[in-house]
Design a protein around this motif. Structure first.
Motif, PDB file in Angstrom:
ATOM      1  N   TYR A 140       0.805  -1.233  -0.033  1.00 42.10           N
ATOM      2  CA  TYR A 140       0.134  -0.072   0.111  1.00 42.10           C
ATOM      3  C   TYR A 140       0.859   1.167   0.049  1.00 42.10           C
ATOM      4  O   TYR A 140       2.088   1.223   0.282  1.00 42.10           O
ATOM      5  CB  TYR A 140      -0.789   0.209   1.273  1.00 42.10           C
ATOM      6  CG  TYR A 140      -0.168   0.082   2.480  1.00 42.10           C
ATOM      7  CD1 TYR A 140      -0.110   1.543   3.127  1.00 42.10           C
ATOM      8  CD2 TYR A 140       0.354  -0.951   3.274  1.00 42.10           C
ATOM      9  CE1 TYR A 140       0.596   1.731   4.262  1.00 42.10           C
ATOM     10  CE2 TYR A 140       0.895  -0.759   4.443  1.00 42.10           C
ATOM     11  CZ  TYR A 140       1.364   0.717   4.907  1.00 42.10           C
ATOM     12  OH  TYR A 140       2.023   0.914   5.984  1.00 42.10           O
TER      13      TYR A 140
ATOM     14  N   SER B 121      -1.138   5.615  -4.228  1.00 45.68           N
ATOM     15  CA  SER B 121      -2.364   4.692  -4.093  1.00 45.68           C
ATOM     16  C   SER B 121      -3.111   4.881  -5.280  1.00 45.68           C
ATOM     17  O   SER B 121      -3.702   6.115  -5.685  1.00 45.68           O
ATOM     18  CB  SER B 121      -2.946   5.196  -2.882  1.00 45.68           C
ATOM     19  OG  SER B 121      -4.356   4.692  -2.622  1.00 45.68           O
TER      20      SER B 121
ATOM     21  N   LYS C 224      -3.368  -0.823   4.983  1.00 46.41           N
ATOM     22  CA  LYS C 224      -4.268   0.057   3.863  1.00 46.41           C
ATOM     23  C   LYS C 224      -5.294   0.904   4.374  1.00 46.41           C
ATOM     24  O   LYS C 224      -5.874   1.593   3.923  1.00 46.41           O
ATOM     25  CB  LYS C 224      -4.692  -0.924   2.828  1.00 46.41           C
ATOM     26  CG  LYS C 224      -5.575  -2.166   3.310  1.00 46.41           C
ATOM     27  CD  LYS C 224      -5.762  -3.102   2.279  1.00 46.41           C
ATOM     28  CE  LYS C 224      -6.852  -4.141   2.701  1.00 46.41           C
ATOM     29  NZ  LYS C 224      -7.153  -5.088   1.785  1.00 46.41           N
TER      30      LYS C 224
END
Length: 213
Positions: free
Chosen positions: A29, A35, A181
């Motif tokens: 992540y 992202s 995450k």
């Protein structure tokens, strides 16, 4: 290996081994533009921001061709809309701290911040419900009524979406399971909340003050 990947943000470069890249140690992540969620949120904000801009343009176009504005109704009452504006601006303070805490992966601060933001969000929804009763016009009364209601409904949809997202994230951060995450989800939610705050300011000005000038 898995625990390390979950605990490390995406700022670690891949390791070159000869002609190949070893990506085994790369995290699963990342924050910000690393992202995919960030890109999805940015795209959604661009689309929704464009929709708000078009609606404001339509508002002033209708005003330019109308002999009387607001047409067939007094201007909306200021009290509830102004209270909403004050609350939503103040909500940016805990939201800023939440964003920083999420990037720092500080679970305690994230939990406290989300609880505060969720409470403010619920208060905003209550105030918004009263706003609809103070517009002094219905959607079917005139073009003026239609554009005012559509503007408020569109922003309300965004507000409801982010309040629900904040509530869900609050539950997840308290109950788990906790993964790295999840902090990314919190950071992206903070970014969208900023969008909700920023877009309300011109909409508030158009709905509540433009009819008075």
């Amino acid at each position: 290996m898995t625990a390390r990947r979950e605990a490390t943000p995406a700022s670690v470069p891949a390791v070159r081994r000869g002609d190949a890249l070893d990506v085994a140690e790369l995290p699963s992540y990342g924050f910000g533009h690393r992202s995919l969620m960030w890109w999805g949120t940015a795209g959604m904000m661009a689309i929704e921001g464009s929709a708000f801009a078009f609606m404001i343009i339509i508002y002033f176009y209708l005003r330019s061709i109308s002999g009387t504005w607001p047409y067939g109704a007094p201007a909306p009452d200021l009290a509830w809309g102004t209270l909403n504006a004050v609350l939503i601006v103040l909500s940016a303070i805990p939201n800023t701290f939440i964003d920083k805490a999420a990037i720092d992966q500080d679970l305690g601060r994230v939990r406290r911040g989300l609880a505060i933001l969720s409470a403010i969000g619920l208060a905003l929804l209550v105030v918004r419900a009263f706003e609809f009763t103070a517009l002094n016009v219905t959607m079917t009364d005139s073009a003026y009524g239609s554009i005012v209601w559509v503007l408020l409904i569109l922003h309300t949809f965004n507000l409801i979406t982010d309040v629900l997202d904040s509530l869900v994230l609050t539950v997840l951060m308290f109950k788990g399971p906790l993964e790295g995450k999840r902090f990314v989800d919190v950071a992206e939610n903070s970014g969208y909340w900023d969008f909700v705050v920023v877009t309300w300011l011109p909409i508030y000005a158009v709905i509540y003050w433009a009819p008075r000038f």
